[in-house]
Design a protein around this motif. Sequence first.
Motif, short mmCIF file in Angstrom:
data_model
loop_
_atom_site.label_atom_id
_atom_site.label_comp_id
_atom_site.label_asym_id
_atom_site.label_seq_id
_atom_site.Cartn_x
_atom_site.Cartn_y
_atom_site.Cartn_z
N HIS A 247 35.95 43.46 61.01
CA HIS A 247 34.82 43.76 60.13
C HIS A 247 35.08 43.43 58.66
CE1 HIS A 247 31.00 46.46 59.92
NE2 HIS A 247 30.86 45.34 59.27
N ASP B 223 27.09 50.39 63.09
CA ASP B 223 28.53 50.61 63.28
C ASP B 223 28.73 52.02 63.83
OD1 ASP B 223 31.41 50.62 62.89
OD2 ASP B 223 31.13 49.28 61.18
N ASP C 150 33.50 53.14 57.80
CA ASP C 150 34.28 52.10 57.09
C ASP C 150 34.25 52.29 55.57
OD1 ASP C 150 34.78 50.97 59.57
OD2 ASP C 150 33.35 49.32 59.34
N ASP D 21 28.52 45.71 63.55
CA ASP D 21 29.79 45.90 64.25
C ASP D 21 29.40 46.24 65.69
OD1 ASP D 21 32.10 47.10 65.40
OD2 ASP D 21 32.84 47.65 63.42
MN MN Z 1 33.07 48.51 61.32
#
Ligand code: MN
Length: 293
Positions: free
Chosen positions: A109, A132, A136, A216
């Motif tokens: 990612h 996702d 993150d 993602d």
């Molecule tokens: Mn991610």
Amino acid sequence: MKKTFLELEPELCNPETAYFHILPIPYEGTVCFGKGTDEGPDAILAVSDQMEYIDEETLYPFYKRGVFTCDPIPAAETPREEMERIEETVRRLDLFRPDRFPIALGGEHSVSGPIIRVASEKYDDLSVLQFDAHSDLRDAFGPGGRDSHASVMARALDCVETVVQVGIRSFSEEDLERFPKQVENFLTPTMLEDDFDGCAEHALTRLSKNVYITVDMDAFDPAVAPGVGTPEPGGLSWRQVVRFIQAVVAAKNVVGADVVETAPLGGRHLVTEFAAARLVAKIMTAVGRKKAF
Ligand SMILES: [Mn+2]
């Protein structure tokens, strides 16, 4: 021979006239657990021509706008060099030209960070829509430091004001301390299940006019996309992600996208790469139908 998305006839994959530009980024340098995302782009390209070339919901022939597949970006030695290489490539290829729509294929990612940086320089008023399982948002993490896959949305927030995060079901205390307001931009799978339309409406009020989409593959439930490095139960359904993207494309100016973190399981376990290829086709359909020229 170089693999291309859909393996189209030459006139439909001319870089000067093709609207969609696929950018394969087979990079995995900061992942510390489940590996294999560097094989993602090739695996997605390899299955792409097994799809039908017409969208089943709209009957839109998404390939007809032209699809050029760029050369894959060769992996660099260090995460920092990789990020610089991606940034330089996206700039050199002029992927955010108004008559082009880039779709990058990861790779881990972290590759989204430099793409978002270039997009934020091209477009004022850019925000990011992320699908996702993980937020993150760590400022730095593990071997990649600030260029870690676990820090990619912190890097996005260095360049844009708003990141709306859909499918989130895994985040740290540190994330909440550093970004206390970000929780208002979390749309968890439970929230989508309870009130999909309300969630989509909320996202549209938060996102600015110009939007970059990063997907993602672990946002999906592992039943849909089992080939990911860090699977999390209770993910999004295929239709939830597709409908969400359709709603945002309809209401906003989506300027580019990426589909990352496909880690092929090998052998006949092709579910994840097929899902990724089909998702690219769904994005092309939504964007291509809207931006007619
Ligand atoms: Mn991610």
